[in-house]
Each structure stands twice: as C-alpha cells, then as structure tokens.
Design a protein around this motif. Structure first.
Motif, short mmCIF file in Angstrom:
data_model
loop_
_atom_site.label_atom_id
_atom_site.label_comp_id
_atom_site.label_asym_id
_atom_site.label_seq_id
_atom_site.Cartn_x
_atom_site.Cartn_y
_atom_site.Cartn_z
N THR A 99 26.18 86.53 12.82
CA THR A 99 27.39 86.78 12.02
C THR A 99 28.54 87.28 12.91
O THR A 99 28.29 88.03 13.86
N PRO A 100 29.77 86.83 12.63
CA PRO A 100 30.91 87.31 13.42
C PRO A 100 31.40 88.69 12.99
O PRO A 100 32.39 89.20 13.53
N GLU A 101 30.74 89.32 12.04
CA GLU A 101 31.19 90.63 11.55
C GLU A 101 31.01 91.71 12.62
O GLU A 101 30.10 91.63 13.44
N PRO A 102 31.88 92.75 12.62
CA PRO A 102 31.75 93.81 13.62
C PRO A 102 30.50 94.66 13.40
O PRO A 102 30.04 94.81 12.27
N LYS A 103 29.97 95.19 14.52
CA LYS A 103 28.71 95.94 14.43
C LYS A 103 28.92 97.45 14.29
O LYS A 103 28.25 98.10 13.51
N LYS A 104 29.86 97.99 15.09
CA LYS A 104 30.02 99.45 15.15
C LYS A 104 31.43 99.87 14.78
O LYS A 104 32.35 99.06 14.78
N SER A 105 31.59 101.16 14.54
CA SER A 105 32.91 101.74 14.31
C SER A 105 33.39 102.44 15.57
O SER A 105 32.69 103.28 16.12
N LYS A 106 34.58 102.07 16.04
CA LYS A 106 35.21 102.83 17.11
C LYS A 106 36.26 103.72 16.47
O LYS A 106 37.19 103.22 15.84
N ALA A 107 36.08 105.02 16.61
CA ALA A 107 37.04 105.94 15.99
C ALA A 107 38.42 105.73 16.61
O ALA A 107 38.55 105.63 17.82
N SER A 108 39.43 105.62 15.80
CA SER A 108 40.79 105.44 16.29
C SER A 108 41.73 105.89 15.19
O SER A 108 41.46 105.71 14.01
N LYS A 109 42.83 106.48 15.63
CA LYS A 109 43.80 107.02 14.67
C LYS A 109 44.33 105.96 13.72
O LYS A 109 44.66 106.25 12.58
N LYS A 110 44.39 104.72 14.22
CA LYS A 110 44.98 103.67 13.37
C LYS A 110 44.14 103.39 12.12
O LYS A 110 44.63 102.80 11.18
N TYR A 111 42.88 103.80 12.16
CA TYR A 111 42.02 103.57 10.99
C TYR A 111 41.98 104.75 10.02
O TYR A 111 41.38 104.68 8.97
#
Ligand code: MN
Length: 199
Positions: free
Chosen positions: A18-30
C-alpha cells in the motif's frame, strides 16, 4: 486514558503493497490539523480525522459532514492514522485493507472549543471543535453514543448552530473535488487505470 498509538493501523496494512504512510513524524504543521477524506471503498464514505496527541484520531462517516444543525451524522470510530495521512490521496490496491480510491475532500486547522484537553474530551466522548476548512467551517460536535455489535465506538457528528450553519448547503453532493489536486474520485481512478495500462 492510554496513549494514542498506531499499532492497529500498522497491523492492518502491508506497507510493501500500500502507498499509505507508515509512521507519524511530529511536526508543527500537523498541530491541530484535520482532514476529511472521501473514500470509495466497499462502501463510499468520508473519513473524518483530527490531530490529537500526535496521531489522527479517526471516524468513518457514511454520509459525510452536514452543514445543517438538524442533521446528525453517524460516525464510527476507526483506528488512529499517522499525521502524514492528511495529504494521502490515491489508490489503495485490491486485497489491501480499505482497497479503493481516496481524495482529500477537505483539510484545515481546528480549534478546541472546550476548556479541557482534547485527549480528555475524546475519552469523555464529548468533543466540541471549530473547523477552518475550505468547504467545512464553524462549530462541530462529536458525541459518543455507545458501541456497535462489532465493538466499535459509535458517535454522532453534528453541526453546531452558529453563523456557519446552512441548511440549504449540501457540500458532499455539490463539491466533489479534492482540495489538494482539484480532481474527483473518478478522475483519480481513471488516471491510475491509464497509467497501469502503459506499464
Ligand atoms: Mn475509509
């Protein structure tokens, strides 16, 4: 209350396929971001996701959000998704979990309207937020009503009665395009099929 994890999300998917993302990268934009994805899977539905505690807490909303405060929309809580999912648009291949086409139907930031933390509001089953999307704006309430036969949390998504309420608008039927690519589900699917014929 428990930490919000991505375990269930990762267990359900094969990231080689699947092309879906695996992990969360913490970032202010989110921070305080929300997304509403239109997902043409076994049943067409909308996925409503809001950032809480570094993940996207998620609900499947069969009819999508309404701008009419009189209309309560069923929302089934689903597994938390990674933050990067806010920009996911494309094809989930056949045989994969959630197989079908996804577009970013709406996206923006939200504001917590209650004076308790979002994680507490979630645990309480009473969320009040103000959405600043391109299609969906104003106050929305999410209220937990119980569990369904499969043991999943059932909630109701409701437009609050404020200046952004509009009983005559019907954005899920009149505004079908992605706010990211300006394409419809059908266009994304057609392009994918044309590409896979070439290769
Ligand atoms: Mn979905």
């Amino acid at each position: 209350m428990g930490v919000l994890t991505l375990k269930e999300y990762q267990k359900k998917r094969d990231f080689k396929l699947t092309p879906e993302p695996k992990k969360s990268k913490a970032s202010k934009k989110y921070q305080n971001i929300f997304v509403i994805q239109k997902h043409d899977a076994t049943n067409l539905h909308y996925d409503f996701r809001i950032e809480i505690g570094g993940v996207l807490v998620s609900w499947a909303v069969p009819k999508g959000p309404s701008t009419n405060p009189q209309e309560k929309r069923l929302a089934i809580r689903t597994e938390n998704h990674p933050l990067e999912y806010v920009d996911f648009e494309g094809i989930i291949p056949e045989d994969q979990y959630g197989a079908g086409t996804v577009i970013v139907w709406d996206q923006g930031k939200y504001k917590n309207q209650r004076d308790i933390e979002m994680s507490k509001a979630l645990a309480e089953g009473k969320i009040e937020i103000w959405l600043k999307g391109k299609k969906i704006q104003g106050g929305y309430n999410l209220i937990k009503t119980g569990k369904n036969k499969q043991g999943k949390e059932q909630w109701l998504l409701m437009k609050a009665n404020d200046k952004k309420a509009d009983a005559r608008r019907n954005p899920t039927s009149t505004e079908q395009k992605s706010v990211k690519s300006n394409k419809t589900i059908k266009q994304i699917r057609q392009e994918y099929e044309q590409d896979s014929q070439k290769s």
